[in-house]
Design a protein around this motif. Structure first.
Motif, PDB file in Angstrom:
ATOM      1  N   LEU A 165       0.941  -1.031  -0.053  1.00 41.42           N
ATOM      2  CA  LEU A 165      -0.178   0.020   0.036  1.00 41.42           C
ATOM      3  C   LEU A 165       0.657   1.255   0.119  1.00 41.42           C
ATOM      4  CD1 LEU A 165      -2.715  -0.986   2.643  1.00 41.42           C
ATOM      5  CD2 LEU A 165      -2.911  -1.010   0.150  1.00 41.42           C
ATOM      6  N   PRO A 166       0.489   2.333  -0.646  1.00 41.11           N
ATOM      7  CA  PRO A 166       1.293   3.555  -0.530  1.00 41.11           C
ATOM      8  C   PRO A 166       1.404   4.063   0.742  1.00 41.11           C
ATOM      9  CG  PRO A 166      -1.017   3.921  -1.524  1.00 41.11           C
ATOM     10  CD  PRO A 166      -0.911   2.497  -1.304  1.00 41.11           C
ATOM     11  N   ASN A 167       0.474   3.775   1.771  1.00 43.48           N
ATOM     12  CA  ASN A 167       0.392   4.400   3.028  1.00 43.48           C
ATOM     13  C   ASN A 167       0.178   3.305   4.198  1.00 43.48           C
ATOM     14  OD1 ASN A 167       1.090   7.146   2.523  1.00 43.48           O
ATOM     15  ND2 ASN A 167      -1.402   7.055   1.623  1.00 43.48           N
ATOM     16  N   ARG A 168       0.430   3.411   5.274  1.00 44.06           N
ATOM     17  CA  ARG A 168       0.164   2.341   6.315  1.00 44.06           C
ATOM     18  C   ARG A 168      -1.126   2.369   6.861  1.00 44.06           C
ATOM     19  NH1 ARG A 168       4.124  -0.618   8.576  1.00 44.06           N
ATOM     20  NH2 ARG A 168       6.418   0.348   7.984  1.00 44.06           N
ATOM     21  N   LEU A 169      -1.421   1.298   7.166  1.00 45.91           N
ATOM     22  CA  LEU A 169      -2.927   1.132   7.633  1.00 45.91           C
ATOM     23  C   LEU A 169      -2.988   1.662   8.768  1.00 45.91           C
ATOM     24  CD1 LEU A 169      -3.777  -2.481   6.453  1.00 45.91           C
ATOM     25  CD2 LEU A 169      -4.621  -0.344   5.340  1.00 45.91           C
ATOM     26  N   PRO A 170      -4.121   2.207   9.259  1.00 46.12           N
ATOM     27  CA  PRO A 170      -4.376   2.859  10.617  1.00 46.12           C
ATOM     28  C   PRO A 170      -4.175   1.658  11.731  1.00 46.12           C
ATOM     29  CG  PRO A 170      -6.559   2.867   9.609  1.00 46.12           C
ATOM     30  CD  PRO A 170      -5.446   2.664   8.626  1.00 46.12           C
ATOM     31  N   PRO A 171      -3.798   1.842  12.926  1.00 50.48           N
ATOM     32  CA  PRO A 171      -3.865   0.896  13.969  1.00 50.48           C
ATOM     33  C   PRO A 171      -5.188  -0.044  14.037  1.00 50.48           C
ATOM     34  CG  PRO A 171      -2.496   3.105  14.759  1.00 50.48           C
ATOM     35  CD  PRO A 171      -3.362   3.293  13.408  1.00 50.48           C
ATOM     36  N   GLY A 172      -4.758  -1.362  14.455  1.00 45.97           N
ATOM     37  CA  GLY A 172      -6.013  -1.912  14.619  1.00 45.97           C
ATOM     38  C   GLY A 172      -6.890  -2.487  13.269  1.00 45.97           C
ATOM     39  N   ALA A 173      -6.433  -1.790  12.029  1.00 45.35           N
ATOM     40  CA  ALA A 173      -7.452  -1.928  10.918  1.00 45.35           C
ATOM     41  C   ALA A 173      -7.241  -3.535  10.729  1.00 45.35           C
ATOM     42  CB  ALA A 173      -6.701  -1.340   9.626  1.00 45.35           C
ATOM     43  N   VAL A 174      -6.294  -4.283  10.944  1.00 46.82           N
ATOM     44  CA  VAL A 174      -5.837  -5.683  10.847  1.00 46.82           C
ATOM     45  C   VAL A 174      -5.531  -6.361  12.162  1.00 46.82           C
ATOM     46  CG1 VAL A 174      -4.716  -7.701   9.470  1.00 46.82           C
ATOM     47  CG2 VAL A 174      -5.134  -5.309   8.365  1.00 46.82           C
ATOM     48  N   PRO A 175      -6.410  -6.995  12.662  1.00 44.48           N
ATOM     49  CA  PRO A 175      -6.308  -7.403  13.997  1.00 44.48           C
ATOM     50  C   PRO A 175      -5.240  -8.580  14.272  1.00 44.48           C
ATOM     51  CG  PRO A 175      -8.756  -8.013  13.698  1.00 44.48           C
ATOM     52  CD  PRO A 175      -7.786  -7.136  12.386  1.00 44.48           C
ATOM     53  N   PRO A 176      -4.415  -8.662  14.986  1.00 46.27           N
ATOM     54  CA  PRO A 176      -3.377  -9.604  15.067  1.00 46.27           C
ATOM     55  C   PRO A 176      -3.862 -11.046  14.750  1.00 46.27           C
ATOM     56  CG  PRO A 176      -3.391  -8.209  17.105  1.00 46.27           C
ATOM     57  CD  PRO A 176      -4.566  -7.894  16.443  1.00 46.27           C
ATOM     58  N   GLY A 177      -3.097 -11.656  13.921  1.00 44.97           N
ATOM     59  CA  GLY A 177      -3.188 -13.105  13.553  1.00 44.97           C
ATOM     60  C   GLY A 177      -4.317 -13.353  12.579  1.00 44.97           C
ATOM     61  N   ALA A 178      -5.025 -12.153  12.206  1.00 48.55           N
ATOM     62  CA  ALA A 178      -6.112 -12.233  11.129  1.00 48.55           C
ATOM     63  C   ALA A 178      -5.849 -12.726   9.750  1.00 48.55           C
ATOM     64  CB  ALA A 178      -6.895 -10.988  11.024  1.00 48.55           C
ATOM     65  N   ARG A 179      -6.647 -13.587   9.264  1.00 51.57           N
ATOM     66  CA  ARG A 179      -6.248 -14.033   7.818  1.00 51.57           C
ATOM     67  C   ARG A 179      -6.800 -13.077   6.707  1.00 51.57           C
ATOM     68  NH1 ARG A 179      -7.964 -20.639   8.624  1.00 51.57           N
ATOM     69  NH2 ARG A 179      -6.666 -20.887  10.578  1.00 51.57           N
ATOM     70  N   PHE A 180      -6.065 -12.868   5.708  1.00 52.04           N
ATOM     71  CA  PHE A 180      -6.476 -11.861   4.669  1.00 52.04           C
ATOM     72  C   PHE A 180      -5.482 -12.308   3.539  1.00 52.04           C
ATOM     73  CE2 PHE A 180      -2.597  -9.198   4.852  1.00 52.04           C
ATOM     74  CZ  PHE A 180      -2.061  -9.392   5.921  1.00 52.04           C
ATOM     75  N   ASP A 181      -5.931 -11.566   2.571  1.00 55.02           N
ATOM     76  CA  ASP A 181      -5.351 -11.670   1.124  1.00 55.02           C
ATOM     77  C   ASP A 181      -4.463 -10.395   1.082  1.00 55.02           C
ATOM     78  OD1 ASP A 181      -6.568 -14.034   0.434  1.00 55.02           O
ATOM     79  OD2 ASP A 181      -7.946 -12.768  -0.572  1.00 55.02           O
ATOM     80  N   PRO A 182      -2.978 -10.541   1.156  1.00 55.27           N
ATOM     81  CA  PRO A 182      -2.323  -9.388   0.946  1.00 55.27           C
ATOM     82  C   PRO A 182      -2.385  -8.509  -0.041  1.00 55.27           C
ATOM     83  CG  PRO A 182      -0.858 -11.505   1.490  1.00 55.27           C
ATOM     84  CD  PRO A 182      -2.221 -11.895   1.110  1.00 55.27           C
ATOM     85  N   PHE A 183      -2.280  -7.123   0.133  1.00 51.12           N
ATOM     86  CA  PHE A 183      -2.390  -5.998  -0.715  1.00 51.12           C
ATOM     87  C   PHE A 183      -1.306  -6.113  -1.829  1.00 51.12           C
ATOM     88  CE2 PHE A 183      -4.789  -4.773   2.977  1.00 51.12           C
ATOM     89  CZ  PHE A 183      -5.947  -4.665   2.379  1.00 51.12           C
ATOM     90  N   GLY A 184      -0.019  -6.573  -1.432  1.00 49.92           N
ATOM     91  CA  GLY A 184       0.920  -6.661  -2.291  1.00 49.92           C
ATOM     92  C   GLY A 184       2.101  -7.621  -2.115  1.00 49.92           C
ATOM     93  N   PRO A 185       3.024  -7.529  -2.592  1.00 50.28           N
ATOM     94  CA  PRO A 185       3.985  -8.576  -2.347  1.00 50.28           C
ATOM     95  C   PRO A 185       4.525  -8.460  -0.835  1.00 50.28           C
ATOM     96  CG  PRO A 185       4.634  -7.601  -4.363  1.00 50.28           C
ATOM     97  CD  PRO A 185       3.531  -6.698  -3.952  1.00 50.28           C
ATOM     98  N   ILE A 186       4.635  -9.909  -0.117  1.00 49.44           N
ATOM     99  CA  ILE A 186       4.665  -9.932   1.360  1.00 49.44           C
ATOM    100  C   ILE A 186       6.385  -9.740   1.512  1.00 49.44           C
ATOM    101  CG2 ILE A 186       4.939 -11.358   2.974  1.00 49.44           C
ATOM    102  CD1 ILE A 186       2.850 -12.832   2.069  1.00 49.44           C
ATOM    103  N   GLY A 187       6.540  -8.764   2.520  1.00 48.11           N
ATOM    104  CA  GLY A 187       7.590  -8.363   2.755  1.00 48.11           C
ATOM    105  C   GLY A 187       8.343  -7.224   2.261  1.00 48.11           C
TER     106      GLY A 187
END
Length: 259
Positions: free
Chosen positions: A228-250
């Motif tokens: 992503l061009p900017n970071r997600l706000p805190p808590g947008a993705v709960p810890p351990g949540a399963r999701f499809d990455p927005f871009g290449p991991i890492g």
């Protein structure tokens, strides 16, 4: 040969040659061995009827006689053809059920006196020999083949089916070929079918999605904001949540690899 004289006298007006006299004798031998005459020709006709007499038109063709017979119990049908060849007659008999064929060749002069066709007692010569040849050459082979066919494929009787067995809407039970049950597990219930589709993440039965976070192998922390061009706000993705990455991991939002 009781009855042959009566048959001959009945057919006498139509008997004009040696072939006719021989066919009359043959007909009576077939009848005395448990058959009725049906008619003439290869195929059934509208005038067919069971009778011990010769059928109408039986000697219309002096070169080829075709007669059909049926056993008195209705189990066998014979097709008899007699062909005149010079001074002999070739007899060919087909048993229609087994398709068994027998044939016999007879010299007319050996058994028929053409000079006395009007006198039954002087018409036939060597009548016992003629009878023996017809029985051994035609009747016996036909019956032997029929009996062999009956023994090789005996009639099987089955008990009457019950109403449960004849129900067209009943689904028969499945019986495995072996005594051991297949190694699959029984479903948890009737609504468990398709559970993998309804629960792709496999909380209970194992899902259909490969989750690198729960693969069982050591893994590095993943930045949810990767790609992503900017970071997600805190808590947008709960810890351990399963999701499809927005871009290449890492990758970081700036595109740099995180330490």
């Amino acid at each position: 040969m009781a009855g042959l004289e009566v048959l001959y006298e009945t057919a006498a007006p139509a008997i004009t040659c040696k072939q006719d006299a021989l066919i009359c004798f043959l007909h009576w031998e077939v009848v005395t061995h448990g058959y009725y005459g049906l008619g003439i020709g290869d195929q059934p006709g509208p005038n067919d009827k069971k009778s011990e007499l010769l059928p109408a038109g039986w000697n219309n063709n002096k070169d080829l006689y075709v007669l059909r017979y049926e056993s008195k119990d209705g189990s066998r049908k014979l097709l008899v053809k007699a062909v005149t060849v010079e001074s002999s007659m070739i007899l060919n008999v087909l048993e229609c059920g087994s398709q068994q064929v027998t044939d016999l060749t007879l010299k007319l002069d050996d058994y028929i006196d053409a000079e006395h066709l009007g006198d039954f007692h002087r018409t036939y010569k060597n009548s016992e020999e003629l009878r023996s040849r017809i029985v051994s050459g035609i009747i016996t082979p036909i019956h032997e083949q029929w009996e062999k066919a009956s023994v090789s494929s005996p009639h099987r009787e089955f008990p009457p089916a019950t109403a449960r067995e004849v129900d067209p809407l009943r689904i028969p039970p499945h019986h495995p070929h072996t005594s051991r049950q297949p190694p699959w597990c029984d479903p948890l219930g009737p609504f468990a079918v398709g559970g993998e589709d309804l629960d792709p993440f496999g909380r209970q039965r194992g899902g259909m999605i490969v989750d690198p976070l729960r693969s069982g192998f050591p893994r590095a922390l993943i930045d949810p904001s990767s790609g992503l061009p900017n970071r997600l706000p805190p808590g947008a993705v709960p810890p351990g949540a399963r999701f499809d990455p927005f871009g290449p991991i890492g990758t970081s939002p700036s595109g740099l690899m995180e330490p």
